[in-house]
Design a protein around this motif. Structure first.
Motif, short mmCIF file in Angstrom:
data_model
loop_
_atom_site.label_atom_id
_atom_site.label_comp_id
_atom_site.label_asym_id
_atom_site.label_seq_id
_atom_site.Cartn_x
_atom_site.Cartn_y
_atom_site.Cartn_z
N GLN A 104 0.86 -1.18 0.00
CA GLN A 104 0.00 0.00 0.00
C GLN A 104 0.89 1.23 0.00
N LEU A 105 0.36 2.32 -0.53
CA LEU A 105 1.08 3.58 -0.57
C LEU A 105 0.28 4.65 0.15
N PHE A 106 0.95 5.42 1.01
CA PHE A 106 0.30 6.48 1.76
C PHE A 106 1.08 7.78 1.58
N LEU A 107 0.36 8.89 1.46
CA LEU A 107 0.97 10.21 1.52
C LEU A 107 0.58 10.78 2.88
N LEU A 108 1.59 11.03 3.72
CA LEU A 108 1.33 11.49 5.09
C LEU A 108 1.99 12.84 5.31
N ASN A 109 1.34 13.66 6.12
CA ASN A 109 1.86 14.97 6.45
C ASN A 109 2.27 14.97 7.92
N ALA A 110 3.53 15.25 8.19
CA ALA A 110 4.06 15.23 9.55
C ALA A 110 3.32 16.19 10.47
N ALA A 111 2.76 17.27 9.94
CA ALA A 111 2.06 18.26 10.77
C ALA A 111 0.83 17.66 11.45
N ALA A 112 0.30 16.57 10.95
CA ALA A 112 -0.85 15.89 11.56
C ALA A 112 -0.40 14.74 12.47
N MET A 113 0.94 14.67 12.72
CA MET A 113 1.49 13.54 13.46
C MET A 113 2.39 13.98 14.61
N GLY A 114 2.13 15.14 15.20
CA GLY A 114 2.91 15.59 16.34
C GLY A 114 4.23 16.25 16.00
N VAL A 115 4.39 16.62 14.73
CA VAL A 115 5.63 17.26 14.26
C VAL A 115 5.31 18.71 13.89
N LYS A 157 3.54 -9.73 3.97
CA LYS A 157 3.21 -11.03 3.37
C LYS A 157 1.95 -11.64 3.97
N LEU A 158 1.30 -10.92 4.86
CA LEU A 158 0.10 -11.41 5.52
C LEU A 158 -1.16 -11.16 4.69
N GLY A 159 -1.04 -10.32 3.66
CA GLY A 159 -2.19 -9.96 2.85
C GLY A 159 -3.14 -9.00 3.54
N LYS A 160 -2.70 -8.42 4.64
CA LYS A 160 -3.55 -7.50 5.39
C LYS A 160 -3.40 -6.08 4.88
N LYS A 161 -4.51 -5.35 4.92
CA LYS A 161 -4.50 -3.92 4.62
C LYS A 161 -4.48 -3.16 5.93
N ILE A 162 -3.77 -2.06 5.96
CA ILE A 162 -3.81 -1.22 7.14
C ILE A 162 -4.39 0.14 6.77
N HIS A 163 -4.78 0.89 7.77
CA HIS A 163 -5.34 2.22 7.58
C HIS A 163 -4.48 3.20 8.35
N LEU A 164 -3.99 4.20 7.65
CA LEU A 164 -3.19 5.24 8.29
C LEU A 164 -3.86 6.58 8.07
N LYS A 165 -4.35 7.15 9.16
CA LYS A 165 -4.94 8.49 9.12
C LYS A 165 -4.59 9.15 10.45
N PHE A 166 -3.91 10.26 10.38
CA PHE A 166 -3.46 10.96 11.57
C PHE A 166 -4.08 12.35 11.60
N GLN A 167 -4.57 12.75 12.76
CA GLN A 167 -5.21 14.06 12.89
C GLN A 167 -4.84 14.72 14.21
N GLU A 168 -3.59 14.64 14.60
CA GLU A 168 -3.17 15.30 15.83
C GLU A 168 -3.21 16.81 15.64
N ASN A 169 -3.38 17.53 16.74
CA ASN A 169 -3.37 18.99 16.67
C ASN A 169 -2.02 19.47 16.16
N GLN A 170 -2.05 20.50 15.33
CA GLN A 170 -0.81 21.03 14.79
C GLN A 170 -0.04 21.78 15.88
N ILE A 171 1.28 21.65 15.81
CA ILE A 171 2.18 22.32 16.74
C ILE A 171 2.89 23.43 15.97
N THR A 172 2.88 24.62 16.53
CA THR A 172 3.51 25.76 15.86
C THR A 172 5.01 25.80 16.15
N VAL A 173 5.71 26.57 15.34
CA VAL A 173 7.13 26.79 15.57
C VAL A 173 7.32 27.41 16.96
#
Length: 189
Positions: A31-42, A55-71
């Motif tokens: 599977q291919l995911f496009l992830l943004n670090a800003a939604a992952m505590g970065v 090799k298990l044939g399993k699909k996973i779900h990756l969705k992150f929605q953590e609060n954004q952290i400012t500079v």
């Protein structure tokens, strides 16, 4: 496997097909995911592609929605920073630029990778080259500021590599931790 967002754009998409074919030939589902670090505590808007294969044939779900952290938030507690100053030319561009903007906007399109970082939002992607400038003080970012934006520990030792180069070439540790945690939960538990 991880790579830059550009891998899924334009002609580079052909490489994605080759990667999927190679995983399939090796007996893996992928599977291919496009992830943004800003939604992952970065505190950085860093988009990365992740290939998750098993090799298990399993699909996973990756969705992150953590609060954004400012500079500003990520730099809380840092001591006064020593960082290199600017040339007269660069200082002029810095003064004309708005926080969060590329200095190319005030330099006839030149220097697109020279960024005056924002203060009240996540940072743009830290690049290994180009200039990354403080939002309030006319100077480059310090090593300590790079470490915080990239989520490395404050005492991380880069050895002979500079912090900017190392951070620009790496996946933020918090981002990788979130992905690894979901793989452990969804595929290994």
């Amino acid at each position: 496997a991880e790579n830059v967002k550009g891998l899924i754009q334009g002609n580079a998409r052909g490489y994605v097909k080759e990667i999927f074919a190679a995983f399939k030939n090796a007996g893996y589902s992928c599977q291919l995911f496009l992830l943004n670090a800003a939604a992952m505590g970065v505190p950085q808007k860093r988009e990365r592609t992740f290939f998750i294969a098993n090799k298990l044939g399993k699909k996973i779900h990756l969705k992150f929605q953590e609060n954004q952290i400012t500079v500003k938030q990520c730099w809380v507690g840092l001591q006064k920073q020593n960082a290199s100053g600017l040339t007269d030319f660069t200082r002029d561009l810095w003064e004309k630029s708005k926080p969060g903007d590329s200095m190319a906007k005030v330099n006839n399109g030149n220097g697109f990778n020279n960024i005056k970082f924002p203060f009240n939002s996540p940072a743009p992607t830290v690049a290994a080259s180009g200039g990354n400038y403080h939002p309030i003080e006319p100077r480059h970012l310090s090593d300590s500021e790079y470490l915080r934006i990239q989520t490395f520990p404050d005492d991380y030792n880069f050895g002979k590599n500079g912090a900017r180069y190392f951070c620009g070439m790496s996946v933020p540790p918090f981002m990788m931790q979130r992905v690894a945690n979901q793989i452990a939960i969804q595929l290994l538990d």
